[in-house]
Design a protein around this motif. Structure first.
Motif, PDB file in Angstrom:
ATOM      1  N   LEU A   1      -1.496 -12.823  -8.254  1.00  0.00           N
ATOM      2  CA  LEU A   1      -2.649 -12.060  -7.784  1.00  0.00           C
ATOM      3  C   LEU A   1      -2.510 -10.574  -8.077  1.00  0.00           C
ATOM      4  CD1 LEU A   1      -3.507 -13.771  -4.374  1.00  0.00           C
ATOM      5  CD2 LEU A   1      -4.462 -14.218  -6.633  1.00  0.00           C
ATOM      6  N   LEU A   2      -1.369 -10.002  -7.725  1.00  0.00           N
ATOM      7  CA  LEU A   2      -1.194  -8.567  -7.949  1.00  0.00           C
ATOM      8  C   LEU A   2      -1.103  -8.240  -9.437  1.00  0.00           C
ATOM      9  CD1 LEU A   2       1.246  -7.531  -5.080  1.00  0.00           C
ATOM     10  CD2 LEU A   2      -1.225  -7.244  -5.198  1.00  0.00           C
ATOM     11  N   ARG A   3      -0.376  -9.057 -10.181  1.00  0.00           N
ATOM     12  CA  ARG A   3      -0.238  -8.782 -11.611  1.00  0.00           C
ATOM     13  C   ARG A   3      -1.572  -8.907 -12.330  1.00  0.00           C
ATOM     14  NH1 ARG A   3       3.292 -12.811 -15.054  1.00  0.00           N
ATOM     15  NH2 ARG A   3       1.316 -13.925 -15.062  1.00  0.00           N
ATOM     16  N   ASP A   4      -2.325  -9.961 -12.023  1.00  0.00           N
ATOM     17  CA  ASP A   4      -3.627 -10.136 -12.670  1.00  0.00           C
ATOM     18  C   ASP A   4      -4.590  -9.036 -12.279  1.00  0.00           C
ATOM     19  OD1 ASP A   4      -2.689 -12.356 -13.907  1.00  0.00           O
ATOM     20  OD2 ASP A   4      -3.774 -13.798 -12.674  1.00  0.00           O
ATOM     21  N   ALA A   5      -4.509  -8.608 -11.023  1.00  0.00           N
ATOM     22  CA  ALA A   5      -5.403  -7.545 -10.568  1.00  0.00           C
ATOM     23  C   ALA A   5      -5.130  -6.257 -11.329  1.00  0.00           C
ATOM     24  CB  ALA A   5      -5.236  -7.317  -9.068  1.00  0.00           C
ATOM     25  N   VAL A   6      -3.864  -6.004 -11.607  1.00  0.00           N
ATOM     26  CA  VAL A   6      -3.497  -4.796 -12.353  1.00  0.00           C
ATOM     27  C   VAL A   6      -3.863  -4.946 -13.829  1.00  0.00           C
ATOM     28  CG1 VAL A   6      -1.573  -3.383 -13.140  1.00  0.00           C
ATOM     29  CG2 VAL A   6      -1.682  -4.136 -10.758  1.00  0.00           C
TER      30      VAL A   6
ATOM     31  N   ILE B   1      -6.896  -2.571 -11.046  1.00  0.00           N
ATOM     32  CA  ILE B   1      -6.389  -2.127  -9.754  1.00  0.00           C
ATOM     33  C   ILE B   1      -5.185  -1.210  -9.967  1.00  0.00           C
ATOM     34  CG2 ILE B   1      -5.382  -2.867  -7.562  1.00  0.00           C
ATOM     35  CD1 ILE B   1      -8.318  -3.635  -7.874  1.00  0.00           C
ATOM     36  N   LYS B   2      -5.211  -0.055  -9.346  1.00  0.00           N
ATOM     37  CA  LYS B   2      -4.122   0.911  -9.514  1.00  0.00           C
ATOM     38  C   LYS B   2      -3.222   0.996  -8.285  1.00  0.00           C
ATOM     39  CE  LYS B   2      -5.712   2.040 -13.544  1.00  0.00           C
ATOM     40  NZ  LYS B   2      -5.035   1.551 -14.757  1.00  0.00           N
ATOM     41  N   GLU B   3      -3.788   0.844  -7.107  1.00  0.00           N
ATOM     42  CA  GLU B   3      -3.015   0.993  -5.872  1.00  0.00           C
ATOM     43  C   GLU B   3      -2.734  -0.396  -5.297  1.00  0.00           C
ATOM     44  OE1 GLU B   3      -3.991   4.360  -3.300  1.00  0.00           O
ATOM     45  OE2 GLU B   3      -5.750   4.677  -4.584  1.00  0.00           O
ATOM     46  N   GLN B   4      -1.590  -0.949  -5.671  1.00  0.00           N
ATOM     47  CA  GLN B   4      -1.257  -2.323  -5.310  1.00  0.00           C
ATOM     48  C   GLN B   4      -1.131  -2.513  -3.796  1.00  0.00           C
ATOM     49  OE1 GLN B   4       1.720  -4.493  -7.458  1.00  0.00           O
ATOM     50  NE2 GLN B   4       1.452  -3.259  -9.306  1.00  0.00           N
ATOM     51  N   GLU B   5      -0.578  -1.542  -3.104  1.00  0.00           N
ATOM     52  CA  GLU B   5      -0.381  -1.691  -1.668  1.00  0.00           C
ATOM     53  C   GLU B   5      -1.722  -1.804  -0.939  1.00  0.00           C
ATOM     54  OE1 GLU B   5       1.618  -2.626   1.506  1.00  0.00           O
ATOM     55  OE2 GLU B   5       2.588  -2.242  -0.423  1.00  0.00           O
TER      56      GLU B   5
ATOM     57  N   PHE C   1      -4.484  -2.861  -2.279  1.00  0.00           N
ATOM     58  CA  PHE C   1      -5.075  -4.150  -2.668  1.00  0.00           C
ATOM     59  C   PHE C   1      -4.424  -5.288  -1.893  1.00  0.00           C
ATOM     60  CE2 PHE C   1      -5.323  -7.842  -5.620  1.00  0.00           C
ATOM     61  CZ  PHE C   1      -6.701  -7.995  -5.591  1.00  0.00           C
ATOM     62  N   LEU C   2      -3.124  -5.212  -1.658  1.00  0.00           N
ATOM     63  CA  LEU C   2      -2.439  -6.239  -0.887  1.00  0.00           C
ATOM     64  C   LEU C   2      -2.963  -6.275   0.545  1.00  0.00           C
ATOM     65  CD1 LEU C   2      -0.291  -8.416  -0.791  1.00  0.00           C
ATOM     66  CD2 LEU C   2       1.415  -6.648  -0.324  1.00  0.00           C
ATOM     67  N   ARG C   3      -3.186  -5.091   1.153  1.00  0.00           N
ATOM     68  CA  ARG C   3      -3.755  -5.053   2.498  1.00  0.00           C
ATOM     69  C   ARG C   3      -5.157  -5.664   2.516  1.00  0.00           C
ATOM     70  NH1 ARG C   3      -1.578   0.276   2.801  1.00  0.00           N
ATOM     71  NH2 ARG C   3      -3.658   1.191   2.714  1.00  0.00           N
ATOM     72  N   PHE C   4      -5.913  -5.410   1.450  1.00  0.00           N
ATOM     73  CA  PHE C   4      -7.248  -5.997   1.322  1.00  0.00           C
ATOM     74  C   PHE C   4      -7.175  -7.521   1.279  1.00  0.00           C
ATOM     75  CE2 PHE C   4     -10.436  -7.665  -1.703  1.00  0.00           C
ATOM     76  CZ  PHE C   4     -11.586  -7.419  -0.968  1.00  0.00           C
ATOM     77  N   LEU C   5      -6.216  -8.070   0.504  1.00  0.00           N
ATOM     78  CA  LEU C   5      -6.049  -9.522   0.428  1.00  0.00           C
ATOM     79  C   LEU C   5      -5.713 -10.107   1.796  1.00  0.00           C
ATOM     80  CD1 LEU C   5      -3.986 -10.033  -2.864  1.00  0.00           C
ATOM     81  CD2 LEU C   5      -6.399 -10.524  -2.499  1.00  0.00           C
ATOM     82  N   ARG C   6      -4.817  -9.440   2.518  1.00  0.00           N
ATOM     83  CA  ARG C   6      -4.437  -9.934   3.848  1.00  0.00           C
ATOM     84  C   ARG C   6      -5.614  -9.894   4.806  1.00  0.00           C
ATOM     85  NH1 ARG C   6       1.147  -6.448   3.820  1.00  0.00           N
ATOM     86  NH2 ARG C   6       2.474  -7.992   2.777  1.00  0.00           N
TER      87      ARG C   6
END
Length: 229
Positions: free
Chosen positions: A200-205, A210-214, A216-221
């Protein structure tokens, strides 16, 4: 792990008898490759994966030579990693009336789907494979088309024991990824943590900008918890 029969199998085979190329898309790890390799068992269809760097290099450098080396009928896995093959596939299928010559899998990405639809318009059938349904997890798939009439639904209901709320919650908690169906809770948590990190994070980047992974991770949660981000 034993093979889990998928409801999409029969529709895929019907489409393979109609189209020259059939593409199965879907999220990573939902079982696209497993299903198609299962359906290809006992046939002369060759399996090649674009996860292999050497095959990917050959496909991008010289698509014509690739298909001299690996002749159809073919099952090509992760076609989005070698988009130059699509033009050569078009050339090959336009020279024959043979159906089901190419079976393709691809993780659904906008650029890949746009390229497929432009290059193989009228030649490709596209199916989307989702994670395991409740029926697939319980082994209740059949070769017959599903009957959604009232009588059909009532007949299926009579043959099943109602599930408790706890059983329903557990099924939701386990999810539909084939690899985790028999895993214990520890390994299931590890699997989903790894899935989030590696896919998810790799594909998003890579594909989504997506530039700000942290963040985006909070958004997924937040999405998973049904809360506002």
């Amino acid at each position: 792990m034993s093979y889990i029969q998928r409801a999409l199998e029969q529709k895929f085979l019907r489409m393979a008898d109609f189209f020259k190329v059939v593409l199965v898309t879907g999220a990573r790890q939902v079982g696209k490759t497993t299903m198609l390799r299962h359906l290809a068992e006992g046939t002369q269809r060759t399996y090649v994966t674009m996860d292999r760097q050497d095959l990917r290099d050959l496909a991008e450098r010289d698509p014509a030579l690739f298909f001299q080396t690996y002749q159809p009928p073919l099952l090509i896995d992760e076609i989005q990693k070698a988009p130059r093959l699509l033009e050569q596939i078009k050339v090959i299928v336009d020279a024959t009336d043979q159906k089901g010559l190419f079976w393709l899998t691809g993780s659904q990405q906008f650029s890949m789907m746009e390229h497929v639809q432009e290059t193989l318009a009228g030649r490709v059938g596209i199916l989307h494979l989702y994670p395991l349904s409740a029926a697939e997890k319980e082994g209740r798939t059949t070769k017959d088309a599903p009957d959604f009439s009232l009588s059909g639904l009532q007949a299926r209901a009579r043959g099943r024991q109602p599930r408790t709320a706890r059983e329903i919650f557990h099924s939701i908690w386990v999810g539909g990824m084939p690899q985790v169906q028999q895993a214990d809770e520890d390994m299931r948590q590890e699997y989903f943590a790894s899935y989030t990190e590696t896919y998810l994070l790799r594909d998003a980047v890579d594909a989504g900008g997506i530039k700000e992974q942290e963040k985006f991770l909070r958004f997924l949660r937040a999405c998973a918890a049904g809360q506002e981000a």
